[in-house]
Design a protein around this motif. Structure first.
Motif, PDB file in Angstrom:
ATOM      1  N   GLY A 100      46.016 -18.523  -3.176  1.00  0.00           N
ATOM      2  CA  GLY A 100      45.605 -17.167  -3.520  1.00  0.00           C
ATOM      3  C   GLY A 100      44.101 -17.058  -3.693  1.00  0.00           C
ATOM      4  O   GLY A 100      43.480 -16.083  -3.263  1.00  0.00           O
ATOM      5  N   GLY A 101      43.507 -18.061  -4.322  1.00  0.00           N
ATOM      6  CA  GLY A 101      42.050 -18.087  -4.464  1.00  0.00           C
ATOM      7  C   GLY A 101      41.358 -18.181  -3.119  1.00  0.00           C
ATOM      8  O   GLY A 101      40.317 -17.542  -2.892  1.00  0.00           O
ATOM      9  N   LEU A 102      41.934 -18.956  -2.221  1.00  0.00           N
ATOM     10  CA  LEU A 102      41.381 -19.079  -0.868  1.00  0.00           C
ATOM     11  C   LEU A 102      41.448 -17.734  -0.139  1.00  0.00           C
ATOM     12  O   LEU A 102      40.495 -17.339   0.535  1.00  0.00           O
ATOM     13  N   ALA A 103      42.560 -17.031  -0.305  1.00  0.00           N
ATOM     14  CA  ALA A 103      42.679 -15.704   0.323  1.00  0.00           C
ATOM     15  C   ALA A 103      41.659 -14.737  -0.262  1.00  0.00           C
ATOM     16  O   ALA A 103      41.011 -13.984   0.474  1.00  0.00           O
ATOM     17  N   ALA A 104      41.491 -14.773  -1.575  1.00  0.00           N
ATOM     18  CA  ALA A 104      40.531 -13.876  -2.218  1.00  0.00           C
ATOM     19  C   ALA A 104      39.100 -14.218  -1.814  1.00  0.00           C
ATOM     20  O   ALA A 104      38.284 -13.324  -1.554  1.00  0.00           O
ATOM     21  N   ALA A 105      38.790 -15.500  -1.738  1.00  0.00           N
ATOM     22  CA  ALA A 105      37.427 -15.923  -1.409  1.00  0.00           C
ATOM     23  C   ALA A 105      37.046 -15.590   0.031  1.00  0.00           C
ATOM     24  O   ALA A 105      35.893 -15.256   0.305  1.00  0.00           O
ATOM     25  N   THR A 106      38.009 -15.693   0.933  1.00  0.00           N
ATOM     26  CA  THR A 106      37.707 -15.454   2.352  1.00  0.00           C
ATOM     27  C   THR A 106      37.984 -14.019   2.784  1.00  0.00           C
ATOM     28  O   THR A 106      37.514 -13.593   3.842  1.00  0.00           O
ATOM     29  N   GLY A 107      38.770 -13.284   1.992  1.00  0.00           N
ATOM     30  CA  GLY A 107      39.142 -11.931   2.376  1.00  0.00           C
ATOM     31  C   GLY A 107      40.053 -11.891   3.585  1.00  0.00           C
ATOM     32  O   GLY A 107      40.135 -10.895   4.293  1.00  0.00           O
ATOM     33  N   SER A 108      40.747 -12.995   3.830  1.00  0.00           N
ATOM     34  CA  SER A 108      41.591 -13.126   5.013  1.00  0.00           C
ATOM     35  C   SER A 108      42.811 -13.977   4.688  1.00  0.00           C
ATOM     36  O   SER A 108      42.797 -14.780   3.761  1.00  0.00           O
ATOM     37  N   LEU A 109      43.840 -13.827   5.487  1.00  0.00           N
ATOM     38  CA  LEU A 109      45.028 -14.679   5.354  1.00  0.00           C
ATOM     39  C   LEU A 109      44.974 -15.893   6.265  1.00  0.00           C
ATOM     40  O   LEU A 109      45.814 -16.777   6.156  1.00  0.00           O
ATOM     41  N   VAL A 110      43.991 -15.942   7.148  1.00  0.00           N
ATOM     42  CA  VAL A 110      43.912 -17.039   8.103  1.00  0.00           C
ATOM     43  C   VAL A 110      43.717 -18.374   7.378  1.00  0.00           C
ATOM     44  O   VAL A 110      44.413 -19.344   7.658  1.00  0.00           O
ATOM     45  N   ALA A 111      42.778 -18.439   6.455  1.00  0.00           N
ATOM     46  CA  ALA A 111      42.490 -19.703   5.767  1.00  0.00           C
ATOM     47  C   ALA A 111      43.672 -20.190   4.922  1.00  0.00           C
ATOM     48  O   ALA A 111      44.075 -21.353   5.044  1.00  0.00           O
ATOM     49  N   PRO A 112      44.277 -19.342   4.071  1.00  0.00           N
ATOM     50  CA  PRO A 112      45.420 -19.859   3.313  1.00  0.00           C
ATOM     51  C   PRO A 112      46.624 -20.178   4.200  1.00  0.00           C
ATOM     52  O   PRO A 112      47.350 -21.139   3.932  1.00  0.00           O
ATOM     53  N   ALA A 113      46.839 -19.404   5.260  1.00  0.00           N
ATOM     54  CA  ALA A 113      47.949 -19.713   6.167  1.00  0.00           C
ATOM     55  C   ALA A 113      47.705 -21.046   6.860  1.00  0.00           C
ATOM     56  O   ALA A 113      48.612 -21.883   6.956  1.00  0.00           O
ATOM     57  N   ALA A 114      46.475 -21.264   7.332  1.00  0.00           N
ATOM     58  CA  ALA A 114      46.153 -22.533   7.983  1.00  0.00           C
ATOM     59  C   ALA A 114      46.300 -23.694   7.006  1.00  0.00           C
ATOM     60  O   ALA A 114      46.854 -24.746   7.359  1.00  0.00           O
ATOM     61  N   ALA A 115      45.820 -23.521   5.781  1.00  0.00           N
ATOM     62  CA  ALA A 115      45.946 -24.577   4.771  1.00  0.00           C
ATOM     63  C   ALA A 115      47.412 -24.872   4.473  1.00  0.00           C
ATOM     64  O   ALA A 115      47.816 -26.039   4.380  1.00  0.00           O
ATOM     65  N   HIS A 116      48.220 -23.834   4.345  1.00  0.00           N
ATOM     66  CA  HIS A 116      49.644 -23.997   4.059  1.00  0.00           C
ATOM     67  C   HIS A 116      50.337 -24.740   5.197  1.00  0.00           C
ATOM     68  O   HIS A 116      51.140 -25.646   4.970  1.00  0.00           O
ATOM     69  N   VAL A 117      50.021 -24.361   6.425  1.00  0.00           N
ATOM     70  CA  VAL A 117      50.612 -25.030   7.592  1.00  0.00           C
ATOM     71  C   VAL A 117      50.226 -26.511   7.601  1.00  0.00           C
ATOM     72  O   VAL A 117      51.077 -27.382   7.816  1.00  0.00           O
ATOM     73  N   VAL A 118      48.964 -26.802   7.353  1.00  0.00           N
ATOM     74  CA  VAL A 118      48.508 -28.199   7.355  1.00  0.00           C
ATOM     75  C   VAL A 118      49.188 -28.992   6.235  1.00  0.00           C
ATOM     76  O   VAL A 118      49.649 -30.115   6.459  1.00  0.00           O
ATOM     77  N   ILE A 119      49.266 -28.421   5.051  1.00  0.00           N
ATOM     78  CA  ILE A 119      49.953 -29.093   3.934  1.00  0.00           C
ATOM     79  C   ILE A 119      51.401 -29.385   4.307  1.00  0.00           C
ATOM     80  O   ILE A 119      51.891 -30.509   4.125  1.00  0.00           O
ATOM     81  N   ASN A 120      52.104 -28.374   4.819  1.00  0.00           N
ATOM     82  CA  ASN A 120      53.504 -28.570   5.213  1.00  0.00           C
ATOM     83  C   ASN A 120      53.627 -29.611   6.325  1.00  0.00           C
ATOM     84  O   ASN A 120      54.504 -30.476   6.280  1.00  0.00           O
ATOM     85  N   LEU A 121      52.754 -29.530   7.313  1.00  0.00           N
ATOM     86  CA  LEU A 121      52.820 -30.450   8.444  1.00  0.00           C
ATOM     87  C   LEU A 121      52.601 -31.895   7.992  1.00  0.00           C
ATOM     88  O   LEU A 121      53.365 -32.792   8.364  1.00  0.00           O
ATOM     89  N   ILE A 122      51.592 -32.123   7.191  1.00  0.00           N
ATOM     90  CA  ILE A 122      51.323 -33.479   6.705  1.00  0.00           C
ATOM     91  C   ILE A 122      52.507 -34.011   5.906  1.00  0.00           C
ATOM     92  O   ILE A 122      52.981 -35.129   6.134  1.00  0.00           O
ATOM     93  N   ASN A 123      52.985 -33.214   4.965  1.00  0.00           N
ATOM     94  CA  ASN A 123      54.088 -33.683   4.117  1.00  0.00           C
ATOM     95  C   ASN A 123      55.393 -33.849   4.884  1.00  0.00           C
ATOM     96  O   ASN A 123      56.093 -34.856   4.713  1.00  0.00           O
ATOM     97  N   LEU A 124      55.731 -32.893   5.728  1.00  0.00           N
ATOM     98  CA  LEU A 124      56.976 -33.001   6.484  1.00  0.00           C
ATOM     99  C   LEU A 124      56.931 -34.156   7.475  1.00  0.00           C
ATOM    100  O   LEU A 124      57.914 -34.876   7.647  1.00  0.00           O
ATOM    101  N   ARG A 125      55.795 -34.342   8.107  1.00  0.00           N
ATOM    102  CA  ARG A 125      55.681 -35.451   9.070  1.00  0.00           C
ATOM    103  C   ARG A 125      55.785 -36.796   8.357  1.00  0.00           C
ATOM    104  O   ARG A 125      56.457 -37.712   8.826  1.00  0.00           O
ATOM    105  N   ARG A 126      55.122 -36.910   7.218  1.00  0.00           N
ATOM    106  CA  ARG A 126      55.183 -38.152   6.442  1.00  0.00           C
ATOM    107  C   ARG A 126      56.608 -38.437   5.978  1.00  0.00           C
ATOM    108  O   ARG A 126      57.100 -39.556   6.085  1.00  0.00           O
TER     109      ARG A 126
END
Length: 136
Positions: free
Chosen positions: A87-113
């Motif tokens: 949420g802080g990332l979304a507020a800081a960037t004024g966009s959903l791209v950064a938090p969505a990308a971060a969420h995808v990367v977090i999920n991808l790393i954890n699910l792959r591991r």
């Protein structure tokens, strides 16, 4: 993941996900990470946070991560902290791209591991990992 080294409950949670997802192919994990990360960010940061604020969005994010298994009770509190960060990332960037990308990367790393660790289910190896944090 740092938590899996420190806490047995996180290793149990990993094992649960491994039991469910261990046989997934790499491309399936990519799709799961992509779709879940983007969908959750558009709902929680795009809709709820804009309408009700970061605290409500993080609380609802935590609530949907509430476990059915009481062994995983700390998980929603971890999800709340992650929700505040996204949420802080979304507020800081004024966009959903950064938090969505971060969420995808977090999920991808954890699910792959997790899927690599539990691709072949061996009850004895899984129990050793959950109990000690070490793969046998």
């Amino acid at each position: 993941m740092l938590f899996s080294r420190l806490f047995a409950w996180t290793r149990r949670l990993e094992a649960e996900f491994g039991w469910i997802l261990g046989a997934q192919k790499g491309w399936e994990i990519v799709w799961i990470a992509l779709l879940s990360g983007c969908a959750e960010e558009y709902l929680f940061r795009g809709a709820l946070q804009q309408k009700f604020g970061i605290w409500v969005a993080a609380a609802v994010f935590a609530a949907i991560h509430w476990p059915l298994n009481p062994n995983f009770l700390p998980w929603p509190f971890v999800a709340a902290v992650i929700g505040l960060g996204l949420g802080g990332l979304a507020a800081a960037t004024g966009s959903l791209v950064a938090p969505a990308a971060a969420h995808v990367v977090i999920n991808l790393i954890n699910l792959r591991r997790i899927t690599r660790r539990f691709a072949a289910w061996d009850e004895t190896r899984v129990n050793t990992y959950v109990d000690t944090g070490k793969d046998s």
